[in-house]
Design a protein around this motif. Structure first.
Motif, short mmCIF file in Angstrom:
data_model
loop_
_atom_site.label_atom_id
_atom_site.label_comp_id
_atom_site.label_asym_id
_atom_site.label_seq_id
_atom_site.Cartn_x
_atom_site.Cartn_y
_atom_site.Cartn_z
N LEU A 82 55.82 45.61 52.68
CA LEU A 82 55.02 44.71 53.32
C LEU A 82 54.59 43.59 52.61
CD1 LEU A 82 52.54 47.14 55.71
CD2 LEU A 82 54.83 45.90 56.28
N ARG A 83 54.60 42.38 53.22
CA ARG A 83 54.09 41.32 52.17
C ARG A 83 52.39 41.21 52.59
NH1 ARG A 83 56.47 37.91 49.45
NH2 ARG A 83 58.90 38.10 49.10
N TRP A 84 51.70 42.21 52.09
CA TRP A 84 50.26 42.30 52.32
C TRP A 84 49.86 42.62 50.98
CZ3 TRP A 84 47.25 46.31 55.98
CH2 TRP A 84 45.91 45.88 55.88
N ASP A 85 50.22 43.60 50.34
CA ASP A 85 49.87 43.66 48.96
C ASP A 85 51.02 44.43 48.23
OD1 ASP A 85 49.77 46.29 49.72
OD2 ASP A 85 47.82 46.56 49.13
N ASP A 86 52.06 44.93 48.76
CA ASP A 86 53.23 45.34 48.12
C ASP A 86 54.21 44.52 47.20
OD1 ASP A 86 52.84 47.86 49.34
OD2 ASP A 86 54.16 47.49 51.23
N ASP A 87 53.95 43.22 47.52
CA ASP A 87 54.68 42.25 46.67
C ASP A 87 53.86 42.20 45.50
OD1 ASP A 87 52.32 41.25 48.28
OD2 ASP A 87 53.19 39.28 48.63
N ILE A 88 52.66 41.89 45.59
CA ILE A 88 51.73 41.87 44.49
C ILE A 88 51.87 42.95 43.41
CG2 ILE A 88 49.45 41.51 43.42
CD1 ILE A 88 48.80 39.98 45.92
N ASN A 89 51.94 44.27 44.02
CA ASN A 89 51.61 45.38 43.10
C ASN A 89 53.03 46.01 42.77
OD1 ASN A 89 48.95 45.86 43.85
ND2 ASN A 89 49.22 46.66 45.51
N VAL A 90 54.22 45.76 43.75
CA VAL A 90 55.40 46.43 43.44
C VAL A 90 56.59 45.37 43.09
CG1 VAL A 90 57.17 48.24 44.02
CG2 VAL A 90 54.63 48.50 44.35
N PHE A 91 57.27 44.94 44.42
CA PHE A 91 58.53 44.64 44.12
C PHE A 91 58.72 42.99 43.80
CE2 PHE A 91 57.10 43.35 48.64
CZ PHE A 91 57.55 42.05 48.93
N GLU A 92 57.31 42.28 43.41
CA GLU A 92 57.53 40.88 42.83
C GLU A 92 56.80 40.99 41.59
OE1 GLU A 92 56.05 37.64 45.27
OE2 GLU A 92 57.85 37.89 46.83
N ASP A 110 45.42 44.47 31.80
CA ASP A 110 45.39 43.49 32.92
C ASP A 110 44.16 43.77 33.98
OD1 ASP A 110 46.63 41.20 34.63
OD2 ASP A 110 46.29 43.07 36.10
N PHE A 111 43.56 42.43 34.15
CA PHE A 111 42.42 42.35 34.99
C PHE A 111 42.70 41.54 36.23
CE2 PHE A 111 40.42 44.39 31.27
CZ PHE A 111 39.61 45.53 31.60
N GLU A 112 43.62 40.71 36.20
CA GLU A 112 43.83 39.78 37.08
C GLU A 112 44.85 39.80 38.09
OE1 GLU A 112 44.93 36.38 34.67
OE2 GLU A 112 43.00 36.26 33.57
N GLN A 113 45.96 40.61 38.04
CA GLN A 113 46.96 40.76 38.95
C GLN A 113 46.55 41.13 40.39
OE1 GLN A 113 49.95 39.86 38.39
NE2 GLN A 113 51.13 40.96 40.30
N ALA A 114 45.49 42.33 40.27
CA ALA A 114 45.08 42.70 41.56
C ALA A 114 43.56 42.39 41.64
CB ALA A 114 45.41 44.31 41.62
N ILE A 115 42.97 41.76 40.61
CA ILE A 115 41.75 41.39 40.78
C ILE A 115 40.85 42.53 40.59
CG2 ILE A 115 39.83 39.94 41.63
CD1 ILE A 115 41.55 39.09 43.86
N ARG A 116 41.28 43.74 39.85
CA ARG A 116 40.60 44.88 39.55
C ARG A 116 41.09 45.63 38.42
NH1 ARG A 116 42.30 45.94 44.72
NH2 ARG A 116 43.28 47.87 44.88
N TYR A 117 40.68 46.47 37.70
CA TYR A 117 41.46 47.49 36.75
C TYR A 117 42.07 48.81 37.26
CZ TYR A 117 42.20 49.46 32.12
OH TYR A 117 42.62 50.10 30.99
N LYS A 118 43.27 48.87 37.18
CA LYS A 118 43.83 50.09 37.81
C LYS A 118 45.04 50.42 37.08
CE LYS A 118 46.50 47.55 41.73
NZ LYS A 118 46.71 47.77 42.90
N PRO A 119 45.11 50.85 35.85
CA PRO A 119 46.29 51.23 35.09
C PRO A 119 46.91 52.49 35.29
CG PRO A 119 44.06 51.97 33.88
CD PRO A 119 43.89 50.91 35.14
N LEU A 120 46.49 53.44 36.06
CA LEU A 120 46.89 54.64 36.73
C LEU A 120 47.86 54.17 37.69
CD1 LEU A 120 44.30 57.29 36.09
CD2 LEU A 120 46.27 56.75 34.72
N SER A 121 47.45 53.27 38.58
CA SER A 121 48.18 52.96 39.43
C SER A 121 49.35 51.99 39.21
CB SER A 121 47.40 51.85 40.92
OG SER A 121 46.10 52.55 41.34
#
Length: 222
Positions: A82-92, A110-121
């Protein structure tokens, strides 16, 4: 083997000790048939704990929770990105498409890609990419299995909290039954029965399972 002369004996903790006389010391020891002792008592306690909460009931509840949760969400395995957050998180996001040293450094800084810190994700998606590439099935499967595991953890947490609260609850005998003796005893007996039912292992297991199931299939999870 006997050393010296044998004489009278004493029994301690289910063992018969034959004490020698003269130049000998302790001669021999043998187990008294049918002696109870500490081992028998500890074995009885273990059996009573096993009857109190059988492992097969917990196993059945866990399998039932996993089956229900997987049955509710298995249709997502047929969905795409879905172009909701899958593009930001995964396929782009090229940083999760390969476990390189540069990508690993980015995941934990990184702290900017998803506006929060989530290294395990990021790391989890990178591991899924190593197996499935950009096939949406792999990412949805990982999410469903993770949700099943979290449901089991919620069940265990609720059951543990119920067990702790029942052990800390007052007996309720003070302040109950101010009337005549027969009425007071009846009220006290009824309260004891209800408390015994609520504190029983099957009741707490059922409450914990229902709570975990409500958490798992709540529309908030969709």
């Amino acid at each position: 083997m006997l050393v010296g002369w044998s004489g009278g004996g004493t029994e301690r903790y289910g063992w018969r000790v034959l004490v020698g006389r003269g130049f000998g010391s302790v001669c021999s020891s043998q187990r008294v048939p049918g002696a109870s002792g500490e081992t028998g008592r500890s074995g009885t306690a273990r059996r009573s704990r096993g009857l109190h909460r059988p492992h097969h009931r917990t196993t059945a509840i866990v399998f039932a929770l996993v089956a229900v949760v997987f049955g509710v969400f298995f249709r997502t395995l047929e969905s795409g990105f879905l172009r909701w957050d899958d593009d930001i998180n995964v396929f782009e996001n090229l940083h999760v498409q390969g476990l390189t040293a540069e990508n690993l450094r980015w995941m934990f800084t990184d702290f900017e890609q998803a506006i929060r810190y989530k290294p395990l994700s990021w790391l989890a998606w990178a591991l899924v990419h190593e197996v499935f590439g950009l096939n949406p099935f792999g990412y949805h499967l990982a999410n469903v299995l993770l949700h099943c595991a979290n449901t089991v953890l919620v069940f265990l947490l609720i059951r543990r909290l119920l067990t702790l609260s029942s052990s800390l609850a007052p007996t309720g005998e003070e302040g109950w039954g101010e009337g005549p003796g027969r009425t007071r005893n009846a009220e006290r007996g009824t309260r004891k029965e209800s408390q015994s039912l609520l504190k029983s292992a099957p009741t707490m297991d059922a409450c914990a399972a229902l709570g975990a199931l409500l958490w798992a299939v709540h529309p908030l999870r969709v």
